[in-house]
Structure formats: structure tokens, C-alpha cells
Design a protein around this motif. Sequence first.
Motif, PDB file in Angstrom:
ATOM      1  N   ILE A 148      14.327 -10.599  -0.390  1.00  0.00           N
ATOM      2  CA  ILE A 148      13.349  -9.519  -1.022  1.00  0.00           C
ATOM      3  C   ILE A 148      12.624  -8.831   0.073  1.00  0.00           C
ATOM      4  N   TRP A 149      12.606  -9.276   1.419  1.00  0.00           N
ATOM      5  CA  TRP A 149      11.828  -8.447   2.129  1.00  0.00           C
ATOM      6  C   TRP A 149      12.134  -7.098   2.450  1.00  0.00           C
ATOM      7  N   ASN A 186       0.867  -5.195  -6.502  1.00  0.00           N
ATOM      8  CA  ASN A 186       1.137  -3.807  -5.915  1.00  0.00           C
ATOM      9  C   ASN A 186       1.859  -3.130  -6.668  1.00  0.00           C
ATOM     10  N   HIS A 219       9.513  -1.802  -7.051  1.00  0.00           N
ATOM     11  CA  HIS A 219       8.424  -2.601  -7.347  1.00  0.00           C
ATOM     12  C   HIS A 219       9.200  -3.634  -8.691  1.00  0.00           C
ATOM     13  N   SER A 270      10.440  -5.420  -0.322  1.00  0.00           N
ATOM     14  CA  SER A 270       8.939  -5.510  -0.140  1.00  0.00           C
ATOM     15  C   SER A 270       8.485  -4.271   0.918  1.00  0.00           C
ATOM     16  N   LEU A 306       3.182  -9.277  -5.243  1.00  0.00           N
ATOM     17  CA  LEU A 306       4.321  -8.256  -5.778  1.00  0.00           C
ATOM     18  C   LEU A 306       3.571  -7.542  -6.970  1.00  0.00           C
ATOM     19  N   LEU A 318      11.537  -6.073  -7.363  1.00  0.00           N
ATOM     20  CA  LEU A 318      10.929  -7.092  -6.626  1.00  0.00           C
ATOM     21  C   LEU A 318      10.209  -8.195  -7.580  1.00  0.00           C
TER      22      LEU A 318
END
Length: 471
Positions: free
Chosen positions: A62-63, A101, A85, A66, A98, A88
Amino acid sequence: MPSMSADSAPPPDERALRMAVAAQPDSAQAHAALASFLCGVGRVDEALAHLDREIDRQPSKIWPLSIKAGILSGERRAAEALDVHRALVAAAPGVPLLWANFGSDLAAVGDVSEAAAAFRKTVELAPDFGPAWLGLATLPAMLGDTDVAAMEKALVLVRDPHHKIQLLFALGRAHGALGAFERSFEKFAEANALRDTLVPYDGAGLAAFVEAHRKLRPSLFAAAAHHSPHADGAIFIVGMPRSGSTLVEQILANHPEVEGAGELFALPEVAASIGAFDSPDVLVRRLQTLTHAEAAQLGTDYLTRAGRYRRTDRPYFTDKMPANWRLVALIRRILPGARIIDVRRAPLACCFSAYTTYFNRHTDFPNTLEDLGRYYRHYLGMMEMVQGLTPGSLYRLDHARLVSNAEREIRALFGFLRLPFASSCLRPEENLRAIYTPSAQQVRAPIHHEQDRSHAYLRWLRPLQDALRAG
């Protein structure tokens, strides 16, 4: 900064970052550092392309998503960030940050119901997550008695002081909306007091900074205007926070020749490049000694930095950073053809609204009612000085008159800007652009009178009233 040609050597910093990525291809930290560098030198699309390759290479991680979402949000590209998003939160539904954001970008594009759902998912996962509670508090009519009870309980749990500040501001708003004004003011006062311990305000420094501008003379700006090579594309909207500046920008952004670029850091960055904030009188000394060529280069530097956030080819754009009131003399020196709009709102209402607004840890802003009143007087003093140095260069727009007779005031504003009137500007709520200020949801409604909340809190505002009258 343009991309390098194929046969040129990368700068040493970039070379080191790329070597770190090559040595640790699965290191999120290494890729984030490289992406941050690329964004910092204006090569945002290159950073995004790099991350897209990592997303394809490591679809289970996931990085990369992100980091990409963070870049798109930071570049004011909220609409583009939403699909990232969604990916994520689908991949890691148990991570509160997450969801928070995601909610912030949904709020920026005006999707209130989905933003609220994202913020509520955040606090379901982390009941003391201050930014999510504050996000809910900025949406219309989202908090009730059960939320107040949940936030009061969260205050006991929260460990991050910045999250606690945001929780307190959210509670202040919620109590106020429910009519519990004494409890509301207590929360606002507690929030500001805690912020003052973490982000102290330099009131003496600002006073000296403003006072130093009294050394400037009109001849300096007359000569600058004569030698300016720049077009008149920049429109600066300055003033106090919560003065109505977001509404003014939304009105201008509905004109076919104007792009609303939001609150840009371009001008403070240019000022910092010449040491403007090193001590109170540095900027004034630099303004007095700049050659015409140096001033022109700083103007070009500003336009380049601001251009990073342009999304259209419209000939004009707005820069709505309220605190640029401190730098109006710099604007007049390096961009004498730029327009400056000074948005005013009733002092007590404006200052109290600012007192109830959360400012992040990077913003130097008063934390007490007394300092707010003095800050307002410094702002007025700077506006008066620069208007005296360059008569007719600042346009004062009164928020109360604007909402009382929108067409008359908007026509007058466009007369100052030397732009034709456009009837679309009477309907700013139709503009669907992303908005990142606390007023985002208010300006998505037709032009209207806002409720002056300060009247309900007058019994606690004597220090602010006294400071506004002093001097």
C-alpha cells in the motif's frame, strides 16, 4: 525546474536518492524521499510516474499508493486523488489515517455525505483521532449530542497534543451549535492555550516587521513599476483569515478568464529566498537595494512557483494566501502589475471567527484574544502604509457590502481588475473546483449573509474588544 536532458548529469542529491532506491528497491522511505525531491523541484508528474511503476511492480503493497495519494493531495489535485484513496481503504480498511485523508479530499471536492462517512469510519477505528473529528465539525450540521459525548471521552484518551487541539476545536464548534456557549468558549480557549505551548506566536517580531516598512518611500515603487517586464496575470487576495476571502476567490474563479489557484506558498518562498524572515528589517533593506533585474527575477521566480499549481491556460489566476498581507510591499516591488484585493470583515466577528479556527503547526498566528486584536491592527497598519506608498494599488472589498449587494460590488471589483463583468460570477456555488479552506462548504452555497457568532460570546470577548480599540 524543467526535466533534465538525457545527456546531462543528475544533481548530486538526486543521484544519491536514486542510488538509495536502487540499493533498497522495496524501501518505502527511499522511494518517498526521491518522490519528495522530484516534487520539490517541480517535477511532480515524474514523481507520480515513478510511483505508478512501483504500484505495478508491487501490487500487494500500500505504500506506493499512499505516497501517490499524499502527493496528489499536496498538489491540490483532490479529484485525481480520490480513486487512489478508494484503492487504499479497500486494501487496508483498518488504518484510520487512510480514511481521514480520504475524508479530507472528499470534503475539498464538496462530497459532504461521503466525507462524513469517511471521517466517521476514522473515529470508529480510532475514537481519539482529532483531525477526523475536526473534519466532521467543518461539515454542515454533522455533530450532535452523542458526538459531543464521544469527543469528551476521547479527550481523556488522546496522547498526540495536535490531535487534542483539533478535538478541542471540534468540541467548541459542536457545543456552540447546540447553544452551550460557555462550554463552547471554554473549549476554544483550551485549544488556543494548548496550541500556544506548541506553536508560540511572535507578536513582537511581527510588530517590528510592520514598523520597519515605514522606512520605504513611494519613489522606490514608482521606479519598479516603470521597469516591470511582467504581465498582470496574478491577483492576490489578502487579509485576515475568516474575512470572506474564500468567497471572493470563488467568485473570481467563476470568471472565464480567471483561475482560482487557492492558498499558495509561492510568495513566502520567494520572500524566504532573500532572507525576508531572518530579522524584522531584512525585507525592507532588500526592497531598497534590489536592482531592477533582481526584482524582475524574483517576480519570474514567483510566477514559476505559482505555475506549478495552475491547471488551465486562463490569463489570470488568484493567490488567496491571507497572510500575504505581510508581503504586499514585496508584491509591489517584484510584480507591480499584479492586482491586490484586501478583503475586510467586521473586526470583532472576523477575529473571533479566527480564534475558533484551527491553524496547523506551521502557521505563525495568534493564540490569545489580545494578540488577535493587535494582529488585526498590524494588518491595518500595513495596508495603510502600502496604500500610501502606491496609491490606488490595493482594492478594499467589504464583505458585508458584497453579500448585501453582490452584483454592484462584483461589478466594481472587476472594474478595478480591468476585466469584463461575467454574470456567472453571481453564482459562485456552481463552481466545482476543490477548495481546501475551512470555508469550503460555506462557499458552495449561494452568496448569503453569514451568521455573526461573536454576539453569542460577547461576555468573554472584552480582551479582544480592548485590543482592537488600543493604539
